[in-house]
Design a protein around this motif. Structure first.
Motif, PDB file in Angstrom:
ATOM      1  N   ILE A  77       0.830  -1.197   0.000  1.00 16.91           N
ATOM      2  CA  ILE A  77       0.000   0.000   0.000  1.00 16.91           C
ATOM      3  C   ILE A  77       0.868   1.252   0.000  1.00 16.91           C
ATOM      4  N   GLY A  78       2.028   1.193   0.675  1.00 18.28           N
ATOM      5  CA  GLY A  78       2.948   2.327   0.675  1.00 18.28           C
ATOM      6  C   GLY A  78       3.469   2.611  -0.725  1.00 18.28           C
ATOM      7  N   ALA A  83       3.349   5.745  -5.828  1.00 18.85           N
ATOM      8  CA  ALA A  83       3.230   5.726  -7.285  1.00 18.85           C
ATOM      9  C   ALA A  83       2.018   6.526  -7.738  1.00 18.85           C
ATOM     10  N   LEU A  84       0.914   6.413  -7.013  1.00 13.57           N
ATOM     11  CA  LEU A  84      -0.305   7.119  -7.395  1.00 13.57           C
ATOM     12  C   LEU A  84      -0.096   8.628  -7.334  1.00 13.57           C
ATOM     13  N   LEU A  88      -0.132  11.303 -10.308  1.00  7.75           N
ATOM     14  CA  LEU A  88      -1.091  12.401 -10.345  1.00  7.75           C
ATOM     15  C   LEU A  88      -0.401  13.757 -10.499  1.00  7.75           C
ATOM     16  N   SER A  89       0.783  13.889  -9.900  1.00 10.26           N
ATOM     17  CA  SER A  89       1.501  15.163  -9.973  1.00 10.26           C
ATOM     18  C   SER A  89       2.205  15.361 -11.311  1.00 10.26           C
ATOM     19  N   GLN A  90       2.532  14.256 -11.991  1.00  6.40           N
ATOM     20  CA  GLN A  90       3.298  14.355 -13.240  1.00  6.40           C
ATOM     21  C   GLN A  90       2.450  14.142 -14.488  1.00  6.40           C
ATOM     22  N   GLY A  91       1.385  13.351 -14.366  1.00  8.88           N
ATOM     23  CA  GLY A  91       0.665  12.932 -15.555  1.00  8.88           C
ATOM     24  C   GLY A  91      -0.736  13.484 -15.662  1.00  8.88           C
ATOM     25  N   ALA A 158       0.882   1.685  -9.194  1.00  9.05           N
ATOM     26  CA  ALA A 158      -0.061   2.030  -8.124  1.00  9.05           C
ATOM     27  C   ALA A 158      -1.169   0.984  -8.032  1.00  9.05           C
ATOM     28  N   GLY A 159      -1.750   0.632  -9.169  1.00  9.22           N
ATOM     29  CA  GLY A 159      -2.829  -0.357  -9.176  1.00  9.22           C
ATOM     30  C   GLY A 159      -2.369  -1.722  -8.692  1.00  9.22           C
ATOM     31  N   MET A 160      -1.177  -2.136  -9.115  1.00  2.97           N
ATOM     32  CA  MET A 160      -0.633  -3.410  -8.657  1.00  2.97           C
ATOM     33  C   MET A 160      -0.390  -3.379  -7.153  1.00  2.97           C
TER      34      MET A 160
END
Length: 282
Positions: A77-78, A83-84, A88-91, A158-160
């Motif tokens: 989860i960390g 990654a999420l 979100l900040s880059q993409g 992130a999803g994985m």
């Protein structure tokens, strides 16, 4: 006697409600403080809440294997959170958020198909509706910029991470929930501390933001706890799919409290989510 499927769906939806409220509170706090600091503090709040609750309820310490799976879940989860938020900040937010949510929901479903067998046909239809609902509610397809292959890396990671968190939590001890979740929070906090230290992004949020962060931590902890109950009550795929409807709670709270307008796609997603719940719980 309450049907098992009902309990799984009920706990899964309670998890989704809590996670949705936690994401709303955390997102609100992140507008006034460093996002990584907000996430770290929510994990620390969870450690104290879960440990105190376990002590208060006199929950026995599970076997070492249960605590180990909890710690593994915390690492996943960390990594998923890092990654999420990096993505979100880059993409493209309208791409990163729904892709990560779809992958997170799909990983446990694939795992369950191999280890628990296929669910009923009407539940498979419900899963399909739920995945479409998550994509629509999270804003899938709203971005106008061109998507490159490299843009897939962070949302997939992130999803994985989230999906493997679901699977790992499903493996915690049947006799204990709160102590393994405490181990998960400790492992997640350590993962975040290492990242923040290496990136030298240590920022203390303003005092006025701390109450909001604490609220986010409470809801996030509740989401984890209800998901653990859901996965123990029945099939992992049903628990993970219903829990993955948490974006609905976030956008509804933004609509009710912040008066944010919902797009026609998001309203369609909410309606699709209701269909999914009907098919899954039938």
């Amino acid at each position: 006697m309450i049907p098992v499927e009902f309990l799984v769906v009920f706990f899964g939806l309670m998890s989704a409600i809590c996670w949705g409220a936690g994401d709303f509170s955390g997102g609100f706090a992140s507008k006034r403080a460093n996002v990584y600091s907000v996430v770290l503090i929510t994990q620390i709040v969870g450690i104290f809440l879960l440990a105190f609750s376990a002590h208060l309820m006199a929950e026995k310490m599970p076997p070492f294997g249960g605590m180990l799976w909890g710690a593994v879940a915390g690492v996943f989860i960390g990594i998923g959170l890092l990654a999420l938020y990096r993505g979100l900040s880059q993409g493209n937010m309208g791409f990163v958020a729904p892709v990560s949510a779809i992958v997170a929901a799909s990983v446990p479903v694939i795992y369950s198909a191999f280890y628990e067998g296929l669910p009923a046909f009407h539940q498979i239809i419900g899963f399909a509706f739920a995945l479409v609902a998550v994509w629509l509610i999270a804003g899938g397809g709203n971005g106008n910029s061109k998507i490159e292959r490299t843009d897939l890396i962070l949302p997939l990671i992130a999803g994985m991470g989230f999906g493997l968190f679901f699977i790992s939590i499903d493996k915690v001890s049947d006799t204990a929930v709160l102590w393994p979740l405490t181990a998960a929070r400790i492992a997640a906090a350590i993962t975040l501390i290492i990242f923040i230290t290496l990136k030298r992004q240590v920022y203390i949020p303003p005092k006025s933001v701390f109450p909001i962060i604490f609220i986010a931590g409470i809801f996030d902890t509740g989401g984890n706890t209800f998901f653990a109950f859901a996965s123990q009550a029945g099939r992992l795929d049903i628990a993970s799919i219903t829990s993955s409807l948490y974006p609905a709670g976030t956008v509804l709270l933004a609509w009710l409290i912040l008066k944010e307008k919902l797009s026609s796609k998001q309203w369609l997603g909410l309606a699709t989510a209701l269909l999914a719940i009907i098919f899954i719980s039938a």
